[in-house]
Design an enzyme around this catalytic site. Structure first.
Site, mmCIF file in Angstrom:
data_model
loop_
_atom_site.group_PDB
_atom_site.id
_atom_site.type_symbol
_atom_site.label_atom_id
_atom_site.label_comp_id
_atom_site.label_asym_id
_atom_site.label_seq_id
_atom_site.Cartn_x
_atom_site.Cartn_y
_atom_site.Cartn_z
ATOM 1 N N CYS A 160 0.668 -1.111 0.167
ATOM 2 C CA CYS A 160 -0.099 0.197 0.085
ATOM 3 C C CYS A 160 0.914 0.952 -0.363
ATOM 4 O O CYS A 160 1.343 1.580 0.497
ATOM 5 C CB CYS A 160 -0.729 0.014 1.513
ATOM 6 S SG CYS A 160 -1.365 1.365 1.295
ATOM 7 N N HIS A 178 -2.146 -3.818 5.119
ATOM 8 C CA HIS A 178 -2.013 -4.185 6.244
ATOM 9 C C HIS A 178 -3.789 -3.395 6.431
ATOM 10 O O HIS A 178 -4.529 -2.951 5.939
ATOM 11 C CB HIS A 178 -1.168 -2.210 5.809
ATOM 12 C CG HIS A 178 -2.158 -0.962 5.611
ATOM 13 N ND1 HIS A 178 -2.699 -0.141 6.405
ATOM 14 C CD2 HIS A 178 -1.925 -1.094 4.309
ATOM 15 C CE1 HIS A 178 -2.730 0.625 5.341
ATOM 16 N NE2 HIS A 178 -2.323 0.718 4.748
ATOM 17 N N ARG A 220 2.905 4.600 6.122
ATOM 18 C CA ARG A 220 2.721 3.756 7.219
ATOM 19 C C ARG A 220 4.030 3.089 7.364
ATOM 20 O O ARG A 220 3.942 2.148 8.180
ATOM 21 C CB ARG A 220 1.806 4.088 8.962
ATOM 22 C CG ARG A 220 1.247 5.367 9.338
ATOM 23 C CD ARG A 220 -0.066 4.613 9.877
ATOM 24 N NE ARG A 220 -1.239 5.176 8.878
ATOM 25 C CZ ARG A 220 -2.560 4.517 8.759
ATOM 26 N NH1 ARG A 220 -3.014 4.634 9.980
ATOM 27 N NH2 ARG A 220 -3.041 4.434 8.133
ATOM 28 N N CYS A 245 -6.322 -0.634 6.923
ATOM 29 C CA CYS A 245 -6.124 -0.059 5.687
ATOM 30 C C CYS A 245 -7.487 1.712 5.055
ATOM 31 O O CYS A 245 -8.430 1.279 4.693
ATOM 32 C CB CYS A 245 -6.201 -0.444 4.367
ATOM 33 S SG CYS A 245 -5.600 -0.078 3.092
ATOM 34 N N ASP A 298 0.115 3.982 2.028
ATOM 35 C CA ASP A 298 0.379 4.539 3.005
ATOM 36 C C ASP A 298 1.728 4.575 4.098
ATOM 37 O O ASP A 298 2.599 3.653 3.572
ATOM 38 C CB ASP A 298 -0.533 3.932 4.320
ATOM 39 C CG ASP A 298 -1.420 4.430 5.167
ATOM 40 O OD1 ASP A 298 0.101 4.309 6.369
ATOM 41 O OD2 ASP A 298 -2.378 4.019 5.518
HETATM 42 CO CO CO Z 1 -3.605 1.022 2.673
#
Ligand code: CO
Length: 205
Positions: free
Chosen positions: A44, A100, A48, A103, A46
């Protein structure tokens, strides 16, 4: 002052490069001459979920593709280009599809709110959600349900990757490639292997 823009990032970069060379003087000159990663990471976007950092790998050790909600859609030219290069040229041995928990892409996909173009991108997750609606509806807690959907979507993407002709042709040539499904927990930094690994046509069923 253009040159002063984002100075902290440039300072960080200088310090990072210096640290690398102080530990291993040949680090960059080695990388300059070849890239031979054994892993392709599909994760992803993302912020993080920083791919290399989570699994303790250095530059040069993992080929990385990231998009919203770690999808492997069979019509996406970006993903397909990455996949073919990784399989045919780099000859990676492992492809890691890494979702994750928590998400935002997964929850947006089934949140019922119109967000725009990303709704089209997230459509495959709605399909997964529909295909597994009985299992998902039986989970009372909404966060638990979304986390399960994260896992189910990863498993679907693993099958997408394994069904791809680039991967199947590589298997037919005798190349060893394993496609794995993992989920990362932002809450504790730990990865869970979903046990969905596909190592050849016989695993696809
Ligand atoms: Co995500």
């Amino acid at each position: 002052m253009r040159s002063g823009m984002l100075q902290h990032l440039k300072d960080n970069n200088r310090a990072w490069a210096a640290r690398k060379v102080s530990v291993d003087p040949g680090f960059f000159s080695r990388l300059e001459h070849q890239q031979a990663p054994e892993y392709l990471w599909i994760g992803c976007s993302d912020s993080r979920v920083p791919a290399n950092e989570i699994v303790g790998l250095d530059p040069g050790e993992m080929f990385v593709h990231r998009n919203v909600a770690n999808l492997a859609p069979p019509q996406d030219a970006n993903y397909l280009s990455v996949l073919q290069f990784a399989v045919d040229v780099l000859k990676v041995k492992h492809i890691l599809v890494v979702g994750h928990y928590g998400c935002g892409g997964v929850s947006a996909a089934v949140g019922g709110k119109r967000l725009g173009l990303v709704d089209h991108w997230l459509h495959p997750i709605r399909e997964v959600s529909h295909d597994h609606r009985h299992e998902l509806e039986a989970i009372p807690n909404q966060n638990d349900r979304l986390d399960r959907l994260c896992e189910l979507s990863v498993i679907r993407q693993v099958r997408n990757v394994a069904s791809d002709l680039f991967v199947q042709d590589a298997w037919a040539r005798g190349q060893s490639i394993q496609v794995h499904g993992w989920v990362y927990s932002i809450a504790d930094g730990l990865i869970t292997d979903l046990g969905a690994t596909i190592s050849g046509l016989e695993d696809l069923g």
